[in-house]
Scaffold this motif. Structure first.
Motif, PDB file in Angstrom:
ATOM      1  N   SER A  68      -7.379 -18.582 -24.767  1.00  0.00           N
ATOM      2  CA  SER A  68      -6.347 -18.829 -23.763  1.00  0.00           C
ATOM      3  C   SER A  68      -6.918 -19.775 -22.719  1.00  0.00           C
ATOM      4  CB  SER A  68      -5.904 -17.507 -23.115  1.00  0.00           C
ATOM      5  OG  SER A  68      -7.014 -16.897 -22.488  1.00  0.00           O
ATOM      6  N   LEU A  69      -6.140 -20.096 -21.718  1.00  0.00           N
ATOM      7  CA  LEU A  69      -6.590 -20.985 -20.652  1.00  0.00           C
ATOM      8  C   LEU A  69      -7.803 -20.355 -19.965  1.00  0.00           C
ATOM      9  CD1 LEU A  69      -5.823 -23.616 -19.198  1.00  0.00           C
ATOM     10  CD2 LEU A  69      -4.538 -22.204 -17.587  1.00  0.00           C
ATOM     11  N   PRO A  70      -8.951 -21.041 -19.958  1.00  0.00           N
ATOM     12  CA  PRO A  70     -10.160 -20.455 -19.373  1.00  0.00           C
ATOM     13  C   PRO A  70      -9.964 -20.061 -17.910  1.00  0.00           C
ATOM     14  CG  PRO A  70     -10.716 -22.407 -20.652  1.00  0.00           C
ATOM     15  CD  PRO A  70      -9.218 -22.358 -20.551  1.00  0.00           C
ATOM     16  N   GLN A  71     -10.354 -18.824 -17.613  1.00  0.00           N
ATOM     17  CA  GLN A  71     -10.219 -18.279 -16.261  1.00  0.00           C
ATOM     18  C   GLN A  71     -11.562 -17.980 -15.611  1.00  0.00           C
ATOM     19  OE1 GLN A  71      -7.147 -17.943 -14.689  1.00  0.00           O
ATOM     20  NE2 GLN A  71      -6.468 -19.048 -16.506  1.00  0.00           N
ATOM     21  N   ARG A  72     -12.636 -17.969 -16.416  1.00  0.00           N
ATOM     22  CA  ARG A  72     -13.971 -17.637 -15.910  1.00  0.00           C
ATOM     23  C   ARG A  72     -14.955 -18.686 -16.450  1.00  0.00           C
ATOM     24  NH1 ARG A  72     -14.453 -13.335 -13.230  1.00  0.00           N
ATOM     25  NH2 ARG A  72     -16.661 -13.058 -13.672  1.00  0.00           N
ATOM     26  N   ILE A  73     -15.108 -19.760 -15.673  1.00  0.00           N
ATOM     27  CA  ILE A  73     -15.859 -20.938 -16.114  1.00  0.00           C
ATOM     28  C   ILE A  73     -17.234 -20.969 -15.458  1.00  0.00           C
ATOM     29  CG2 ILE A  73     -15.857 -23.461 -16.184  1.00  0.00           C
ATOM     30  CD1 ILE A  73     -12.729 -23.243 -15.843  1.00  0.00           C
ATOM     31  N   ILE A  74     -18.243 -21.288 -16.261  1.00  0.00           N
ATOM     32  CA  ILE A  74     -19.605 -21.535 -15.775  1.00  0.00           C
ATOM     33  C   ILE A  74     -19.853 -23.033 -15.926  1.00  0.00           C
ATOM     34  CG2 ILE A  74     -22.071 -21.192 -16.214  1.00  0.00           C
ATOM     35  CD1 ILE A  74     -21.002 -18.543 -15.419  1.00  0.00           C
ATOM     36  N   SER A  75     -20.343 -23.670 -14.868  1.00  0.00           N
ATOM     37  CA  SER A  75     -20.726 -25.086 -14.942  1.00  0.00           C
ATOM     38  C   SER A  75     -22.235 -25.202 -14.871  1.00  0.00           C
ATOM     39  CB  SER A  75     -20.094 -25.891 -13.804  1.00  0.00           C
ATOM     40  OG  SER A  75     -20.582 -27.227 -13.845  1.00  0.00           O
ATOM     41  N   LEU A  93     -10.088 -25.844  -9.129  1.00  0.00           N
ATOM     42  CA  LEU A  93     -10.398 -24.652  -9.926  1.00  0.00           C
ATOM     43  C   LEU A  93     -11.270 -23.640  -9.190  1.00  0.00           C
ATOM     44  CD1 LEU A  93     -10.986 -26.398 -13.353  1.00  0.00           C
ATOM     45  CD2 LEU A  93      -8.966 -25.174 -12.585  1.00  0.00           C
ATOM     46  N   GLY A  94     -11.157 -23.594  -7.887  1.00  0.00           N
ATOM     47  CA  GLY A  94     -12.008 -22.740  -7.074  1.00  0.00           C
ATOM     48  C   GLY A  94     -12.130 -21.312  -7.542  1.00  0.00           C
ATOM     49  N   ASN A  95     -11.025 -20.658  -7.821  1.00  0.00           N
ATOM     50  CA  ASN A  95     -11.079 -19.247  -8.208  1.00  0.00           C
ATOM     51  C   ASN A  95     -11.433 -19.048  -9.676  1.00  0.00           C
ATOM     52  OD1 ASN A  95      -8.647 -20.331  -9.057  1.00  0.00           O
ATOM     53  ND2 ASN A  95      -7.485 -18.460  -8.728  1.00  0.00           N
ATOM     54  N   ARG A  96     -11.476 -20.127 -10.466  1.00  0.00           N
ATOM     55  CA  ARG A  96     -11.754 -19.994 -11.899  1.00  0.00           C
ATOM     56  C   ARG A  96     -13.201 -20.327 -12.262  1.00  0.00           C
ATOM     57  NH1 ARG A  96      -6.951 -23.322 -14.348  1.00  0.00           N
ATOM     58  NH2 ARG A  96      -8.199 -23.102 -16.234  1.00  0.00           N
ATOM     59  N   VAL A  97     -13.945 -20.930 -11.349  1.00  0.00           N
ATOM     60  CA  VAL A  97     -15.359 -21.204 -11.597  1.00  0.00           C
ATOM     61  C   VAL A  97     -16.146 -20.029 -11.045  1.00  0.00           C
ATOM     62  CG1 VAL A  97     -17.305 -22.743 -11.098  1.00  0.00           C
ATOM     63  CG2 VAL A  97     -15.041 -23.703 -11.575  1.00  0.00           C
ATOM     64  N   VAL A  98     -16.858 -19.320 -11.941  1.00  0.00           N
ATOM     65  CA  VAL A  98     -17.531 -18.078 -11.549  1.00  0.00           C
ATOM     66  C   VAL A  98     -19.048 -18.212 -11.458  1.00  0.00           C
ATOM     67  CG1 VAL A  98     -15.667 -16.618 -12.404  1.00  0.00           C
ATOM     68  CG2 VAL A  98     -17.588 -17.184 -13.923  1.00  0.00           C
ATOM     69  N   GLY A  99     -19.599 -19.362 -11.859  1.00  0.00           N
ATOM     70  CA  GLY A  99     -21.035 -19.549 -11.781  1.00  0.00           C
ATOM     71  C   GLY A  99     -21.413 -21.014 -11.841  1.00  0.00           C
ATOM     72  N   ILE A 100     -22.440 -21.373 -11.052  1.00  0.00           N
ATOM     73  CA  ILE A 100     -22.933 -22.758 -10.982  1.00  0.00           C
ATOM     74  C   ILE A 100     -24.463 -22.725 -10.959  1.00  0.00           C
ATOM     75  CG2 ILE A 100     -20.861 -23.616  -9.819  1.00  0.00           C
ATOM     76  CD1 ILE A 100     -22.409 -23.494  -7.159  1.00  0.00           C
ATOM     77  N   ASP A 119     -15.462 -17.197 -19.975  1.00  0.00           N
ATOM     78  CA  ASP A 119     -14.681 -17.511 -21.174  1.00  0.00           C
ATOM     79  C   ASP A 119     -14.807 -18.993 -21.519  1.00  0.00           C
ATOM     80  OD1 ASP A 119     -13.062 -18.474 -19.129  1.00  0.00           O
ATOM     81  OD2 ASP A 119     -11.406 -17.110 -19.550  1.00  0.00           O
ATOM     82  N   LEU A 120     -15.613 -19.727 -20.721  1.00  0.00           N
ATOM     83  CA  LEU A 120     -15.938 -21.124 -21.011  1.00  0.00           C
ATOM     84  C   LEU A 120     -17.201 -21.490 -20.242  1.00  0.00           C
ATOM     85  CD1 LEU A 120     -15.227 -23.931 -22.241  1.00  0.00           C
ATOM     86  CD2 LEU A 120     -13.966 -24.393 -20.129  1.00  0.00           C
ATOM     87  N   ILE A 121     -18.110 -22.190 -20.937  1.00  0.00           N
ATOM     88  CA  ILE A 121     -19.317 -22.732 -20.312  1.00  0.00           C
ATOM     89  C   ILE A 121     -19.290 -24.231 -20.570  1.00  0.00           C
ATOM     90  CG2 ILE A 121     -21.842 -22.742 -20.330  1.00  0.00           C
ATOM     91  CD1 ILE A 121     -21.633 -19.813 -21.452  1.00  0.00           C
ATOM     92  N   ILE A 122     -19.563 -25.011 -19.524  1.00  0.00           N
ATOM     93  CA  ILE A 122     -19.572 -26.471 -19.667  1.00  0.00           C
ATOM     94  C   ILE A 122     -20.971 -26.983 -19.384  1.00  0.00           C
ATOM     95  CG2 ILE A 122     -18.611 -28.664 -18.873  1.00  0.00           C
ATOM     96  CD1 ILE A 122     -16.083 -27.140 -18.052  1.00  0.00           C
ATOM     97  N   GLY A 123     -21.510 -27.756 -20.344  1.00  0.00           N
ATOM     98  CA  GLY A 123     -22.856 -28.299 -20.223  1.00  0.00           C
ATOM     99  C   GLY A 123     -22.899 -29.781 -20.524  1.00  0.00           C
TER     100      GLY A 123
END
Length: 144
Positions: free
Chosen positions: A16-23, A37-44, A78-82
């Protein structure tokens, strides 16, 4: 389930649409902020110093080359971006066991535009992306 292709040619499927994103990439963290996406990015990472409010308030998950896998897992992404250059292949493989990982690989301005569009589509912000593409096109036309 929706499937996307990252810039390394790998398929990335999200249910589904990612709601918990790690960058894992400072520049991408800034772009996710710009997309609202302030509330959807959960880790940096500890190197994601902009935007300052995120650096002060978001959980930090280690460095680009030293991610804290246990901490990332505890954030239930639910999504990690690297990025191919920023992150080590062995870390990315471990993170794929936790969540889908979308990887950028930018070697030209055209790659950058493709990355901006792909990430925006992946997170459901395709309309907002064109504003940023136009800003970059204007910048490059004016300065190069």
């Amino acid at each position: 389930m929706k499937t996307f292709r990252d810039q390394m040619g790998r398929e990335v499927s999200v249910t589904s649409l990612p709601q918990r994103i790690i960058s894992l990439v400072p520049s991408i963290t800034e772009y996710l902020f710009a997309l609202g996406l302030g509330n959807r990015v959960v880790g940096i990472t500890k190197f994601c110093i902009y935007p300052e409010e995120w650096f002060k308030n978001k959980p930090r998950i280690g460095g680009t080359k030293t991610p804290d896998v246990a901490k990332i897992k505890s954030l239930a992404p639910d999504l990690i971006i690297g990025n191919k250059e920023e992150n080590r292949a062995e870390d990315i493989e471990r993170l794929r066991e936790i969540a889908p990982v979308w990887m950028s690989d930018v070697n030209s301005i055209e790659d950058m535009y493709a990355m901006l569009r792909s990430i925006a589509e992946l997170v459901g912000k395709a309309n907002e992306c064109e504003f940023w593409i136009e800003k970059w096109e204007h910048y490059f036309a004016k300065n190069h």
